[in-house]
Motif scaffolding. Structure first.
Motif, PDB file in Angstrom:
ATOM      1  N   ASP A   5      39.635   1.435 -10.292  1.00 22.57           N
ATOM      2  CA  ASP A   5      40.686   1.344  -9.274  1.00 22.57           C
ATOM      3  C   ASP A   5      40.150   1.787  -7.903  1.00 22.57           C
TER       4      ASP A   5
ATOM      5  N   ASP B 134      43.107   4.705  -3.025  1.00 26.11           N
ATOM      6  CA  ASP B 134      43.185   5.391  -4.312  1.00 26.11           C
ATOM      7  C   ASP B 134      42.968   6.897  -4.172  1.00 26.11           C
TER       8      ASP B 134
ATOM      9  N   HIS C  88      48.431   5.794  -4.516  1.00 28.84           N
ATOM     10  CA  HIS C  88      49.557   5.667  -5.457  1.00 28.84           C
ATOM     11  C   HIS C  88      49.788   6.952  -6.264  1.00 28.84           C
ATOM     12  N   HIS C  89      49.176   8.054  -5.854  1.00 28.34           N
ATOM     13  CA  HIS C  89      49.389   9.315  -6.573  1.00 28.34           C
ATOM     14  C   HIS C  89      50.703   9.945  -6.124  1.00 28.34           C
TER      15      HIS C  89
ATOM     16  N   GLY D 106      45.712   1.910  -6.546  1.00 29.03           N
ATOM     17  CA  GLY D 106      45.028   1.855  -5.254  1.00 29.03           C
ATOM     18  C   GLY D 106      44.615   0.433  -4.927  1.00 29.03           C
TER      19      GLY D 106
ATOM     20  N   ASP E  56      44.652   0.857 -14.716  1.00 29.93           N
ATOM     21  CA  ASP E  56      44.782   2.160 -14.064  1.00 29.93           C
ATOM     22  C   ASP E  56      46.115   2.830 -14.381  1.00 29.93           C
TER      23      ASP E  56
ATOM     24  N   HIS F 234      48.601  11.730 -11.874  1.00 33.95           N
ATOM     25  CA  HIS F 234      49.840  11.025 -12.198  1.00 33.95           C
ATOM     26  C   HIS F 234      50.560  11.726 -13.341  1.00 33.95           C
TER      27      HIS F 234
END
Ligand SMILES: [Mn+2]
Length: 310
Positions: free
Chosen positions: A13, A61, A86-87, A112, A145, A283
């Motif tokens: 990712d 990412d 995207h965290h 990401g 991912d 995550h």
């Protein structure tokens, strides 16, 4: 336009944005690193006026800390930066104009790579980016991912990390830049399929071997299964979490040469918040943390003491 990309070194990712950038931009450089090194790196490069040479700096990412974002926010050229992450623990950093964090949208988890691809299509669309091969590869990376491949049964999403393991980072990137430029549709070659089948067998053997080695502990209301492993952390973590579902809420993988990894499969247990006990993040079902300082030395000391005592 001259572009610089900073992305996460630890998985496909983080690496795929490099491939996409090669397709999108003619004048492009990049640096891959672990997120824990990001603030330090940015600080140094800003001081050196390194980014003066570039028109745009993407970060994919991964995301800097709030303190670092605050510092960048005071720069007149801050909007040269574009973070696409995207965290979900970074969601609150969306308040900065140069940071975009999207964890989930319309029931779909982003990655990401998928966020970066969407951004590129919107702003730098070209004939390469529009190919089916590219959009399909992006979807495989996202499914991998987010581990959504399991839900949708897209077995192929397991294959790219396997190939990355064989090829190594540089060859993986170059191979897919060439492949995507050449091919309209995505596929795995015959040779790759043989590698993948072999590796799938080895992964399964590795996981079976680790099952009896799990050490059980409890911390902060989490029941933890701990293993030492260097390979296949996602596959291993997820499968062990499934296998020991009744006994553990989170699997912790100690890779003495790299980091701690955490994997979970239960929606009620937030693995990222568990990882934060170890100065990590990530995550809800997958997270990581740095190793404690001096761990290897302590292990050696321990072995030495045992020998001297005997
Ligand atoms: Mn990611």
């Amino acid at each position: 336009m001259k572009v610089f990309l900073i992305s996460d070194i630890s998985d496909i990712d983080g690496l795929t944005p490099v491939i996409l950038s090669e397709l999108a931009f003619e004048d492009f450089d990049y640096h891959l690193l672990h997120v824990t090194k990001l603030d330090e790196y940015l600080k140094e490069k800003i001081q050196e006026k390194f980014f003066d040479d570039y028109d745009k700096v993407f970060l994919t990412d991964l995301c800097m800390s709030r303190e670092m974002a605050e510092e960048i926010n005071t720069l007149s050229w801050k909007d040269k930066f574009q973070v696409l992450d995207h965290h979900y623990r970074n969601l609150e950093l969306n308040q900065y104009s140069f940071i975009t964090v999207v964890d989930e949208r319309n029931g779909i988890h982003e990655s990401g790579t998928s966020l970066y691809y969407e951004y590129l299509l919107k702003h730098y669309r070209n004939e390469f980016l529009m190919k089916n091969s590219v959009s399909y590869m992006v979807s495989l990376v996202r499914l991998n991912d987010t581990w959504e491949w399991k839900k949708f049964g897209v077995e192929e999403a397991r294959y790219l990390p396997i190939l990355l393991g064989y090829y190594g980072i540089d060859f993986y990137i170059q191979n897919y830049v060439d492949f995507l430029k050449k091919n309209k549709e995505f596929y795995f070659t015959k040779a790759e399929t043989i590698l993948i089948d072999t590796e799938k067998r080895r992964i399964q053997e590795y996981i079976e071997e680790q099952k009896p080695n799990v050490i059980f502990k409890e911390l902060d209301g989490y029941r933890v299964g701990i293993v030492f492993a260097e390979l296949y952390r996602s596959e291993l973590g997820n499968e062990l979490a499934e296998f020991y579902r009744d006994k553990v809420d989170v699997i912790m993988i100690i890779n003495l040469n790299r980091s701690l990894s955490f994997r979970g499969i239960k929606e009620d247990y937030d693995v990222a918040s568990f990882a934060s006990l170890f100065k990590g993040s990530g995550h809800k079902l997958a997270a990581g943390a740095p190793l404690p300082d001096g761990l290897k030395e302590k292990i050696v000391d321990f072995i030495w003491k045992e020998v001297q005592a005997s």
